[in-house]
Design a protein around this motif. Structure first.
Motif, mmCIF file in Angstrom:
data_model
loop_
_atom_site.group_PDB
_atom_site.id
_atom_site.type_symbol
_atom_site.label_atom_id
_atom_site.label_comp_id
_atom_site.label_asym_id
_atom_site.label_seq_id
_atom_site.Cartn_x
_atom_site.Cartn_y
_atom_site.Cartn_z
ATOM 1 N N SER A 35 -3.451 6.441 19.868
ATOM 2 C CA SER A 35 -3.442 7.886 19.603
ATOM 3 C C SER A 35 -2.199 8.541 20.161
ATOM 4 O O SER A 35 -1.811 9.632 19.737
ATOM 5 C CB SER A 35 -4.699 8.530 20.226
ATOM 6 O OG SER A 35 -5.870 8.043 19.615
ATOM 7 N N THR A 36 -1.568 7.882 21.139
ATOM 8 C CA THR A 36 -0.310 8.391 21.697
ATOM 9 C C THR A 36 0.882 7.861 20.912
ATOM 10 O O THR A 36 1.810 8.600 20.586
ATOM 11 C CB THR A 36 -0.188 7.983 23.175
ATOM 12 O OG1 THR A 36 -1.260 8.576 23.911
ATOM 13 C CG2 THR A 36 1.142 8.433 23.752
ATOM 14 N N THR A 37 0.856 6.564 20.612
ATOM 15 C CA THR A 37 2.019 5.951 19.956
ATOM 16 C C THR A 37 2.076 6.269 18.476
ATOM 17 O O THR A 37 3.143 6.254 17.865
ATOM 18 C CB THR A 37 1.972 4.427 20.115
ATOM 19 O OG1 THR A 37 0.808 3.922 19.446
ATOM 20 C CG2 THR A 37 1.953 4.016 21.569
ATOM 21 N N GLY A 38 0.900 6.557 17.882
ATOM 22 C CA GLY A 38 0.826 6.606 16.437
ATOM 23 C C GLY A 38 0.577 5.214 15.898
ATOM 24 O O GLY A 38 0.607 4.220 16.634
ATOM 25 N N TRP A 39 0.290 5.124 14.587
ATOM 26 C CA TRP A 39 0.052 3.807 14.001
ATOM 27 C C TRP A 39 0.486 3.785 12.553
ATOM 28 O O TRP A 39 0.695 4.810 11.927
ATOM 29 C CB TRP A 39 -1.423 3.415 14.135
ATOM 30 C CG TRP A 39 -2.412 4.340 13.475
ATOM 31 C CD1 TRP A 39 -2.715 4.430 12.145
ATOM 32 C CD2 TRP A 39 -3.233 5.312 14.129
ATOM 33 N NE1 TRP A 39 -3.669 5.378 11.929
ATOM 34 C CE2 TRP A 39 -4.029 5.931 13.117
ATOM 35 C CE3 TRP A 39 -3.415 5.711 15.465
ATOM 36 C CZ2 TRP A 39 -4.949 6.941 13.400
ATOM 37 C CZ3 TRP A 39 -4.346 6.694 15.748
ATOM 38 C CH2 TRP A 39 -5.094 7.300 14.730
ATOM 39 N N PHE A 40 0.623 2.583 12.058
ATOM 40 C CA PHE A 40 0.996 2.384 10.666
ATOM 41 C C PHE A 40 -0.252 2.455 9.797
ATOM 42 O O PHE A 40 -1.328 1.977 10.179
ATOM 43 C CB PHE A 40 1.665 1.020 10.466
ATOM 44 C CG PHE A 40 3.031 0.923 11.073
ATOM 45 C CD1 PHE A 40 4.150 1.316 10.359
ATOM 46 C CD2 PHE A 40 3.204 0.441 12.368
ATOM 47 C CE1 PHE A 40 5.416 1.233 10.922
ATOM 48 C CE2 PHE A 40 4.454 0.359 12.933
ATOM 49 C CZ PHE A 40 5.568 0.763 12.213
ATOM 50 N N GLY A 41 -0.111 3.040 8.621
ATOM 51 C CA GLY A 41 -1.177 2.959 7.645
ATOM 52 C C GLY A 41 -1.211 1.571 7.030
ATOM 53 O O GLY A 41 -0.346 0.729 7.280
ATOM 54 N N SER A 42 -2.208 1.311 6.218
ATOM 55 C CA SER A 42 -2.286 0.010 5.552
ATOM 56 C C SER A 42 -3.048 0.162 4.258
ATOM 57 O O SER A 42 -3.865 1.059 4.092
ATOM 58 C CB SER A 42 -2.965 -1.022 6.455
ATOM 59 O OG SER A 42 -4.214 -0.558 6.917
ATOM 60 N N GLY A 43 -2.764 -0.724 3.340
ATOM 61 C CA GLY A 43 -3.439 -0.735 2.046
ATOM 62 C C GLY A 43 -3.253 -2.086 1.395
ATOM 63 O O GLY A 43 -2.481 -2.920 1.877
ATOM 64 N N ALA A 44 -3.993 -2.322 0.316
ATOM 65 C CA ALA A 44 -3.891 -3.596 -0.402
ATOM 66 C C ALA A 44 -3.029 -3.387 -1.636
ATOM 67 O O ALA A 44 -3.317 -2.533 -2.466
ATOM 68 C CB ALA A 44 -5.273 -4.091 -0.787
ATOM 69 N N TRP A 45 -1.948 -4.173 -1.740
ATOM 70 C CA TRP A 45 -1.075 -4.106 -2.906
ATOM 71 C C TRP A 45 -1.162 -5.420 -3.668
ATOM 72 O O TRP A 45 -1.214 -6.492 -3.042
ATOM 73 C CB TRP A 45 0.367 -3.838 -2.481
ATOM 74 C CG TRP A 45 0.628 -2.390 -2.199
ATOM 75 C CD1 TRP A 45 1.013 -1.436 -3.077
ATOM 76 C CD2 TRP A 45 0.504 -1.748 -0.917
ATOM 77 N NE1 TRP A 45 1.143 -0.221 -2.441
ATOM 78 C CE2 TRP A 45 0.841 -0.383 -1.111
ATOM 79 C CE3 TRP A 45 0.147 -2.171 0.356
ATOM 80 C CZ2 TRP A 45 0.833 0.545 -0.083
ATOM 81 C CZ3 TRP A 45 0.127 -1.257 1.378
ATOM 82 C CH2 TRP A 45 0.462 0.084 1.158
ATOM 83 N N PRO A 46 -1.178 -5.383 -4.990
ATOM 84 C CA PRO A 46 -1.365 -6.615 -5.764
ATOM 85 C C PRO A 46 -0.242 -7.623 -5.582
ATOM 86 O O PRO A 46 -0.441 -8.807 -5.768
ATOM 87 C CB PRO A 46 -1.434 -6.117 -7.220
ATOM 88 C CG PRO A 46 -0.781 -4.769 -7.197
ATOM 89 C CD PRO A 46 -1.093 -4.184 -5.858
ATOM 90 N N ASP A 47 0.945 -7.152 -5.205
ATOM 91 C CA ASP A 47 2.065 -8.085 -5.043
ATOM 92 C C ASP A 47 2.219 -8.530 -3.597
ATOM 93 O O ASP A 47 3.200 -9.169 -3.241
ATOM 94 C CB ASP A 47 3.375 -7.429 -5.515
ATOM 95 C CG ASP A 47 3.720 -6.187 -4.704
ATOM 96 O OD1 ASP A 47 2.817 -5.646 -4.045
ATOM 97 O OD2 ASP A 47 4.891 -5.751 -4.760
ATOM 98 N N ALA A 48 1.259 -8.200 -2.733
ATOM 99 C CA ALA A 48 1.409 -8.486 -1.301
ATOM 100 C C ALA A 48 0.800 -9.840 -0.970
ATOM 101 O O ALA A 48 -0.275 -9.948 -0.418
ATOM 102 C CB ALA A 48 0.738 -7.396 -0.470
ATOM 103 N N GLY A 49 1.483 -10.895 -1.341
ATOM 104 C CA GLY A 49 1.075 -12.234 -0.942
ATOM 105 C C GLY A 49 1.899 -12.670 0.243
ATOM 106 O O GLY A 49 2.079 -11.919 1.177
ATOM 107 N N LEU A 50 2.434 -13.875 0.200
ATOM 108 C CA LEU A 50 3.332 -14.346 1.255
ATOM 109 C C LEU A 50 4.724 -13.868 0.888
ATOM 110 O O LEU A 50 5.298 -14.287 -0.107
ATOM 111 C CB LEU A 50 3.294 -15.872 1.344
ATOM 112 C CG LEU A 50 4.115 -16.477 2.468
ATOM 113 C CD1 LEU A 50 3.551 -16.058 3.823
ATOM 114 C CD2 LEU A 50 4.097 -18.005 2.368
ATOM 115 N N LEU A 51 5.282 -12.953 1.670
ATOM 116 C CA LEU A 51 6.469 -12.218 1.255
ATOM 117 C C LEU A 51 7.683 -12.570 2.087
ATOM 118 O O LEU A 51 7.568 -12.883 3.262
ATOM 119 C CB LEU A 51 6.204 -10.713 1.383
ATOM 120 C CG LEU A 51 5.008 -10.197 0.573
ATOM 121 C CD1 LEU A 51 4.711 -8.765 0.958
ATOM 122 C CD2 LEU A 51 5.271 -10.321 -0.912
#
Length: 666
Positions: free
Chosen positions: A192-208
């Motif tokens: 809550s102090t540092t903040g955080w990254f959002g996240s979601g599922a993308w169809p092209d997000a395999g081993l990148l």
């Protein structure tokens, strides 16, 4: 119902965490700061980060030279499963437009957390994580649980994690990059102090493919001004950097982990269960990791979600301590009393060594011990590769696999429960051709197993255990050593522990005055078994997993490559042997007639003579004589055949008196 590969389960009571019932399909980021005035850097209109001093080159410009990470006091945790990093530790693929971030208190940079990791054996490493919620950091799986390190007591859940600059590597059973992700749950809402990254599922997000970075750091994109992670960086190398992408199963786990919250009584309960703790870190982290289960078309992974503080939880999948090589007892040479110290030392040092130029034949005995043909083939292939590794150094020995045990100097079994061991050098010649001269009692496909194969072949070449070198200066905590080796998995009696660890070799049995703790002939030892030197009391001795540079120098000194066209030895002509101790002369013999011949040495010397016959293009052993420690000279009486080719190899142990020796054929 069977679980799919990404199903996570907890090895802690479920009531110790609070999990939200419903989750949004996309988790939004936060800039944190809890209302405090802390700078937040906004991304540019092009969706790229704005870092002070960053000049982005135009596309198509030549790639910058590979960048090597600066040397740090602590080592990359990726070295644990994969070994030391190559000279180029991390590579930037394409144009290198990076700059050093100096405003690390600003968002989004503060949402990354550098980690100092203390393993189960108290060794310390560096890795990285990134916040995805108030209590949750995501990281690479190998940062929280170590597998296949080959070091005694190191594998399993790490002891503690605290903030520290660094980077990391992999942890899964089959080293599968697609499952190399995990989470760290902390007891306070630091996110809550540092903040955080959002996240979601993308169809092209395999081993990148990613830019160079630290294991566990976020790979993210900017969407409508918000930063959304779409992969976890896990690997860095010369040809590619990659990370595990947020495909739907990965995203589902991240969302669930983000909702984990330690219950208020959690710290108290764990301290009662596991009273031993390490020094308190600035941020006491917990570990969580993926444990896929159930029958699927891809290999099974075995890692578990854990919630704990300074100590690793008990796990049914913990790796055992490394098994140790136990050399069989050998009969010492029966030398007459009164030999000079120099003569005695030369005999003890060289008596197990082969003459250079020998072709050593090895055979796998037909002992399945319950293993399938496929499993045996895997083990045999590891041994074959180990022989190739020794030969590739460029030594004057060759190794050939044969099918018949009677033709092999080295006969190899795979009996489980009998340990891994080998007779030393020429001691194998005194063993019946129906018996093993080498055995492997555990899996050779792990990193420790591969090292075991090279270690046992080192014994077969005539080399002893390096930690028994009298010049090592090791002072043992003997009772602790006995207790450690008496415990599983080795279960050694005291006499075996003494013979293989505590017993120091005679100074006469070793060459030079240096100890090589990186030698493949060295055992790994955990901290605490060695009293002095202090370094090894504190850190232990890591498992040498490959041939050291000194190993290579030493084996080439004993077995230098030889001339394929040795000088011809003619009847009734003596040849002076101008050799130093340990050196060798080689002679070709091409008989002009078939008859009985005699070959002998003259002068005051101890030598070993070995006669080979060339058969189908390969030199095969014919006969030999060793006169070391006796008052007589080496002498062979043999029937040689016209038109055949023979090679006589003569190695000098020592000479005395005039120091001159000669060789004659008649």
């Amino acid at each position: 119902m069977a679980r799919d590969q990404h199903t996570a389960v907890s090895n802690q009571p479920r009531e110790q965490v609070v999990l939200a019932a419903e989750q949004a399909p996309v988790v939004d980021p936060s800039t944190g700061a809890e209302g405090r005035t802390i700078q937040t850097i906004q991304p540019g209109a092009d969706g790229l980060e704005q870092a002070e001093g960053c000049q982005r080159p135009e596309h198509g410009q030549p790639a910058a030279e590979a960048w090597t990470a600066p040397t740090a006091r602590l080592r990359d945790i990726g070295e644990v499963p994969f070994g030391p990093l190559p000279p180029v530790a991390e590579t930037v693929h394409g144009v290198d437009d990076r700059v050093r971030i100096t405003h690390t208190a600003a968002c989004p940079w503060r949402a990354h957390s550098s980690l100092l990791v203390t393993a189960a054996d108290n060794s310390r490493w560096i890795g990285t994580g990134c916040f995805i919620g108030p209590h949750t950091l995501v990281t690479a799986g190998h940062v929280v649980r170590i597998k296949n390190s080959g070091a005694l007591g190191r594998d399993g859940w790490v002891k503690s994690i605290q903030d520290m600059p660094g980077r990391g590597g992999d942890e899964n059973d089959e080293n599968d990059e697609n499952y190399d992700y995990g989470a760290i749950i902390i007891p306070t809402e630091l996110g809550s102090t540092t903040g955080w990254f959002g996240s979601g599922a993308w169809p092209d997000a395999g081993l990148l493919q990613t830019a160079g970075g630290q294991s566990g750091s976020a790979v993210y994109r900017v969407v409508n001004g918000g930063r959304y992670g779409f992969a976890v960086h896990a690997y860095g190398g010369v040809t590619v950097n990659s990370g595990t992408g947020n495909a739907q199963p990965v995203y589902d786990n991240l969302v669930a982990w983000r909702a984990w919250c330690p219950a208020a009584r959690h710290r108290h309960d764990l301290r009662q269960q596991r009273p031993h703790t390490t020094s308190t870190p600035r941020h006491q982290h917990t570990r969580a990791n993926l444990r896929p289960r159930g029958p699927t078309s891809t290999p099974q992974k075995r890692t578990v979600m854990a919630v704990t503080y300074n100590e690793a939880p008990v796990s049914e999948t913990e790796e055992p301590a490394p098994l140790y090589c136990a050399q069989p007892p050998v009969t010492e040479p029966d030398l007459r009393p009164g030999l000079s110290p120099d003569r005695l030392s030369a005999i003890l040092l060289m008596r197990t060594k082969w003459v250079s130029g020998t072709v050593l034949h090895y055979c796998f005995l037909n002992e399945s011990d319950g293993a399938s043909d496929g499993q045996l083939d895997e083990q045999r292939d590891e041994v074959r590769q180990a022989f190739r590794d020794w030969e590739a150094i460029g030594i004057g020995l060759k190794f050939r696999e044969v099918d018949r045990p009677a033709e092999a100097e080295i006969r190899i079994g795979f009996r489980r429960g009998d340990g891994s061991w080998s007779y030393v050098g020429r001691d194998a010649l005194g063993i019946s051709t129906r018996e093993r001269t080498m055995n492997f009692g555990w899996d050779l496909t792990s990193r420790h197993g591969k090292a075991t194969a090279r270690h046992e072949i080192g014994h077969a070449l005539g080399f002893a255990h390096e930690h028994q070198n009298p010049f090592a200066g090791i002072e043992w905590d003997e009772e602790k050593v006995y207790a450690t080796l008496a415990a599983p998995p080795n279960k050694w009696p005291r006499e075996r522990t003494f013979h293989n660890i505590l017993r120091k070799l005679s100074i006469s049995e070793v060459e030079g005055s240096d100890w090589d703790p990186a030698s493949i002939m060295q055992y790994p030892f955990p901290p605490g078994l060695i009293i002095r030197p202090e370094k090894y009391h504190r850190d232990g001795i890591p498992d040498p997993l490959a041939l050291s540079e000194r190993d290579k120098e030493y084996v080439k000194r004993w077995y230098p490559p030889l001339d394929d066209m040795p000088t011809e030895l003619h009847p009734f002509q003596s040849v002076e042997l101008t050799l130093a101790a340990g050196e060798q002369s080689d002679f070709a013999i091409v008989p002009s007639e078939t008859r009985m011949y005699e070959i002998g040495t003259l002068g005051n010397s101890d030598v070993v003579m070995v006669l080979f016959e060339k058969i189908d293009g390969e030199l095969r052993f014919f006969t030999a004589e060793d006169d070391s420690g006796t008052d007589s000279n080496a002498h062979l009486k043999v029937r040689l055949f016209e038109g055949r080719r023979y090679v006589l190899r003569t190695r000098l142990y020592s000479a005395w008196g005039s120091g001159k020796a000669a060789l004659m054929l008649w």
